[in-house]
Design a protein around this motif. Structure first.
Motif, mmCIF file in Angstrom:
data_model
loop_
_atom_site.group_PDB
_atom_site.id
_atom_site.type_symbol
_atom_site.label_atom_id
_atom_site.label_comp_id
_atom_site.label_asym_id
_atom_site.label_seq_id
_atom_site.Cartn_x
_atom_site.Cartn_y
_atom_site.Cartn_z
ATOM 1 N N GLY A 41 0.815 -1.212 0.000
ATOM 2 C CA GLY A 41 0.000 0.000 0.000
ATOM 3 C C GLY A 41 0.848 1.260 0.000
ATOM 4 N N LEU A 42 1.900 1.269 0.802
ATOM 5 C CA LEU A 42 2.782 2.429 0.832
ATOM 6 C C LEU A 42 3.509 2.586 -0.500
ATOM 7 N N ALA A 43 3.983 1.486 -1.073
ATOM 8 C CA ALA A 43 4.667 1.554 -2.366
ATOM 9 C C ALA A 43 3.743 2.110 -3.444
ATOM 10 N N HIS A 44 2.467 1.741 -3.387
ATOM 11 C CA HIS A 44 1.509 2.266 -4.366
ATOM 12 C C HIS A 44 1.303 3.767 -4.171
ATOM 13 N N GLU A 45 1.211 4.200 -2.932
ATOM 14 C CA GLU A 45 1.097 5.636 -2.671
ATOM 15 C C GLU A 45 2.306 6.392 -3.229
ATOM 16 N N VAL A 46 3.497 5.823 -3.041
ATOM 17 C CA VAL A 46 4.717 6.453 -3.547
ATOM 18 C C VAL A 46 4.680 6.525 -5.065
ATOM 19 N N ARG A 47 4.306 5.432 -5.694
ATOM 20 C CA ARG A 47 4.204 5.423 -7.163
ATOM 21 C C ARG A 47 3.228 6.492 -7.659
ATOM 22 N N MET A 48 2.056 6.571 -7.031
ATOM 23 C CA MET A 48 1.040 7.515 -7.485
ATOM 24 C C MET A 48 1.504 8.959 -7.274
ATOM 25 N N LYS A 49 2.184 9.238 -6.161
ATOM 26 C CA LYS A 49 2.609 10.610 -5.895
ATOM 27 C C LYS A 49 3.736 11.049 -6.811
ATOM 28 N N TRP A 50 4.754 10.205 -6.979
ATOM 29 C CA TRP A 50 5.960 10.629 -7.679
ATOM 30 C C TRP A 50 6.004 10.239 -9.152
ATOM 31 N N CYS A 51 5.127 9.319 -9.568
ATOM 32 C CA CYS A 51 5.087 8.906 -10.985
ATOM 33 C C CYS A 51 3.726 9.111 -11.637
ATOM 34 N N GLY A 52 2.664 9.099 -10.829
ATOM 35 C CA GLY A 52 1.324 9.225 -11.385
ATOM 36 C C GLY A 52 0.729 7.878 -11.762
#
Length: 332
Positions: A41-52
């Motif tokens: 879940g955290l990795a997905h949040e990071v992906r969405m914030k910094w990569c979209g």
């Protein structure tokens, strides 16, 4: 609590955009299985914030298959092993047709691959002809993966308009000599640096599950973080008959997902691409979980010597997850 690695990662990676170092990645890799959903879940949040939410789609084709002089222990294209792959060349019209079919899936990247230590004059001339023919016929970025390069070859490929060059480190430096003995990790590193300095995008990743320890897997993530490639393809070992790694076990799905998420936390802004072996290691459900755990790019269709999922299956998954395919204009 803040001493927990996921709490540290939430602040350092999600809020500040700084990737985890090797020691921190190791703490993620060592998390118990009941923390996997939190890690993903955290990795997905990071992906969405910094990569979209966009996903980059790529197809690959082999211009020269088999007969490679190197002894990469995972690879059925080595001429040193008894694996069933034999040397073959693809003609230019077939190369263009493969690029056209790849573009029709919505892919923005098409990679020409050759099983060689490095390109000779004949191969460079064929690549030049192939890149020119594709650029004239298909609206798609052209990438190449041709082994180790000289500076002159790097400059020549950049001059052809090659958009991205793939050259994997494959594994951690400390584990490399157990995977390859005919060239060094440093030689691969040097090619990657030349590619970056020439202005081409760098695609550099490797294979997980080749007998490396968790410490070495974390070391590998840290070394990729130091290199800062534009794209990191994550492969999971698919043991090939006739190779020295034929008897190695498949990585467990939960371990593969933990690795994906940990690499995302080490590389928050990088294109993290599903590559070979995911079909066996993760299956359909695991593939979906990885897309929700840090992955933001996929190779569609088959790989060089192994079968992948159908392009339609992957594209349907992206629709279901409401993840748009990255447009060509966004990759230029």
């Amino acid at each position: 609590m803040m001493s927990d690695i996921l709490g540290i990662a939430r602040t350092q990676v999600l809020e500040e955009g700084r990737g985890l170092d090797a020691a921190q990645v190791l703490r993620c890799l060592e998390l118990p299985r009941d923390r996997l959903s939190d890690l993903l879940g955290l990795a997905h949040e990071v992906r969405m914030k910094w990569c979209g939410p966009e996903v980059e789609v790529e197809g690959i084709v082999s211009l020269k298959t088999g007969g490679c002089p190197e002894d990469c222990h995972f690879c059925s294209q080595s001429g040193q092993f008894s694996s069933p792959v034999r040397a073959a060349w693809l003609d230019i019209p077939s190369l263009v047709q493969a690029a056209r079919e790849t573009a029709q899936t919505g892919a923005t990247e098409f990679c020409i691959v050759a099983a060689v230590r490095g390109p000779d004059r004949r191969l460079m001339d064929q690549v030049r002809e192939g890149v020119k023919a594709i650029q004239e016929a298909v609206d798609i970025n052209v990438a190449c993966s041709l082994g180790m390069l000289t500076q002159a070859q790097v400059d020549e490929l950049a001059g052809m308009g090659v958009h991205r060059y793939n050259h994997n480190l494959e594994t951690a430096r400390s584990h490399f000599e157990k995977v390859v003995t005919t060239h060094t990790w440093q030689e691969r590193w040097d090619t990657c640096l030349m590619v970056r300095e020439a202005g081409m995008e760098l695609c550099c990743g490797g294979i997980v599950g080749m007998g490396e320890s968790l410490e070495q897997r974390a070391e590998f993530a840290g070394q990729l973080g130091e290199l800062e490639p534009d794209e990191v393809p994550l492969n999971f070992l698919n043991p090939r008959p006739g190779t020295p790694f034929a008897s190695l076990p498949l990585l467990e799905g939960s371990e593969a997902l933990t690795t994906i998420a940990a690499f995302r936390l080490a590389l928050p802004r990088t294109i993290l691409r599903y590559a070979g072996g995911r079909e066996l290691t993760l299956g359909d459900l695991g593939t979906r979980d990885g897309m929700l755990g840090g992955i933001n790019a996929i190779i569609v269709g088959n790989y060089l010597t192994t079968l992948g999922r159908t392009a339609a299956k992957d594209l349907d998954l992206l629709v279901d997850l409401k993840m748009p395919i990255k447009a060509l204009s966004d990759t230029l």
